[in-house]
Design an enzyme around this catalytic site. Sequence first.
Site, PDB file in Angstrom:
ATOM      1  N   CYS A  77    -108.210 -62.956 -46.721  1.00  9.19           N
ATOM      2  CA  CYS A  77    -108.787 -63.219 -48.039  1.00  9.19           C
ATOM      3  C   CYS A  77    -108.050 -62.427 -49.120  1.00  9.19           C
ATOM      4  O   CYS A  77    -107.872 -61.212 -48.987  1.00  9.19           O
ATOM      5  CB  CYS A  77    -110.271 -62.834 -48.034  1.00  9.19           C
ATOM      6  SG  CYS A  77    -111.059 -62.976 -49.643  1.00  9.19           S
ATOM      7  N   CYS A  90    -113.825 -68.090 -49.682  1.00  9.14           N
ATOM      8  CA  CYS A  90    -114.426 -67.059 -48.848  1.00  9.14           C
ATOM      9  C   CYS A  90    -114.236 -67.485 -47.402  1.00  9.14           C
ATOM     10  O   CYS A  90    -114.813 -68.488 -46.963  1.00  9.14           O
ATOM     11  CB  CYS A  90    -115.906 -66.889 -49.171  1.00  9.14           C
ATOM     12  SG  CYS A  90    -116.737 -65.710 -48.082  1.00  9.14           S
ATOM     13  N   ASP A 123    -150.223 -58.202 -39.820  1.00  6.14           N
ATOM     14  CA  ASP A 123    -149.391 -57.126 -40.349  1.00  6.14           C
ATOM     15  C   ASP A 123    -148.906 -56.272 -39.174  1.00  6.14           C
ATOM     16  O   ASP A 123    -149.696 -55.573 -38.542  1.00  6.14           O
ATOM     17  CB  ASP A 123    -150.209 -56.287 -41.329  1.00  6.14           C
ATOM     18  CG  ASP A 123    -149.378 -55.186 -41.973  1.00  6.14           C
ATOM     19  OD1 ASP A 123    -148.212 -54.986 -41.570  1.00  6.14           O
ATOM     20  OD2 ASP A 123    -149.905 -54.506 -42.875  1.00  6.14           O
ATOM     21  N   ASP A 164    -138.013 -58.830 -32.875  1.00  5.40           N
ATOM     22  CA  ASP A 164    -136.815 -58.951 -33.714  1.00  5.40           C
ATOM     23  C   ASP A 164    -137.186 -58.488 -35.118  1.00  5.40           C
ATOM     24  O   ASP A 164    -137.318 -59.284 -36.043  1.00  5.40           O
ATOM     25  CB  ASP A 164    -136.351 -60.413 -33.712  1.00  5.40           C
ATOM     26  CG  ASP A 164    -135.059 -60.625 -34.485  1.00  5.40           C
ATOM     27  OD1 ASP A 164    -134.437 -59.615 -34.889  1.00  5.40           O
ATOM     28  OD2 ASP A 164    -134.683 -61.791 -34.704  1.00  5.40           O
ATOM     29  N   CYS A 210    -131.153 -55.481 -35.953  1.00  2.05           N
ATOM     30  CA  CYS A 210    -130.076 -55.570 -36.948  1.00  2.05           C
ATOM     31  C   CYS A 210    -129.728 -54.186 -37.491  1.00  2.05           C
ATOM     32  O   CYS A 210    -128.953 -54.063 -38.427  1.00  2.05           O
ATOM     33  CB  CYS A 210    -130.460 -56.515 -38.072  1.00  2.05           C
ATOM     34  SG  CYS A 210    -131.944 -56.004 -38.967  1.00  2.05           S
TER      35      CYS A 210
END
Length: 423
Positions: free
Chosen positions: A69, A152, A333, A353, A379
Amino acid sequence: MGPVQTYHVEGITHEAKGVARLNGKVTFIEGALPGESVTAQVTKAGRRFDEAALHSIIEPSDYRVEPACPHFSICGGCSFQHLADEKQLAAKHDWLQGQLRKVATMQDFESLVDAPTQYRRRARIAIEQKKGQLAMGFRGKSSSDIVSIDQCVVLTAPLQTIFLSLKTALLQSELAGLLGHIELLEDTKGVSVLFRLNFEVSDELKETWERWAQDEQITLYWQAPKASKAEVSPEKMRHYELDGLKLSYHPQDFIQVNAAMNQKMVMQAIDWLALNDRDIVLDLFCGVGNFSLPLAKYAQKVIGVEVQDSMVEAARHNAQLNRLDNVAFVAADLTQPVENGLISKQITKVLLDPPRAGAFEFLDSIIKIAPTQILYVSCNASTLARDAEYLVAKGYRVLRVSLMDMFPQTSHVETMMLLQKKK
């Protein structure tokens, strides 16, 4: 700013900064690679370490490559394009093993990978119009400035095509000055563009852009000023396919942005959990059913839990859409203790997750449920390490760990970990 000095780079951080030592002090040099001799200038001196800007490369690494890029040096989207793909993965492995060293010291970490470019099916585009000039792209490295781009390399090919067409059209339209940001999306239904409006738009201008969308054969969505989400009619909801299933969702609902890796990740989860018709699975932070619905094809029952009512409704709709009657979804919650009703469900396995903050508040509830296995998809490796340490202390052991390269060319690391209850 300090003087320009010569450094020998010994390692690399997962954020792609070269690690060097000078007079015993660690210096992080953005853009430098392991094995290189470079000159750099300290930009920020600290008590324990310095940060420096790369000045010149005296001796380059064998693994240094030309970034694909042209915007790589200034755009904040990617950080690893100057390093060969296999070494990107090795750097991420080293970092992940360091993060999880207290719970998986002897672990042979596995890898899940796919295409290194053209993988991103969703992108949020920043836009700004000043003095007749249009800036459209992503935020810069360590900056809020917009880096205006024309391509991109991590976007899917259809999104790259629509980006160029969109930019050309916006250059000739008053709409550019009315927008907050733009969201691009590709799924099984095709390509869509969402305009997040800062100001009201005339019906005439909207009709002009609807005609543009029709010519481009894409779907257009409008999010009104101050609205939290775009209003979307049932027939304009999005969908993607996964393991022979059709998952419907609102264009602004969370979905995994790498479709090929999402497919591989879900298949790996099914493989690791080795489900049978006696398993009752609890899927926490279930979203629109990305894991729940495929798992329901192999388990006796799946219970999905999600905090957002709208996503629970979407997940229920998806269960009906795919004629799966052994999966139920509830809104709750997940920072609060579990209701006793879940404990009495005789859950055998848990999949979670969570967002970047992890699931620490809910871990005691999982321990009360006492599943034989916990599959943790993360993550954020630092919150995974924290949560895994707690689970290990409470009677679980780590069986498998996989680094999932969901975002090649970036520093981002996704991880899957399987924990087993000790007998």
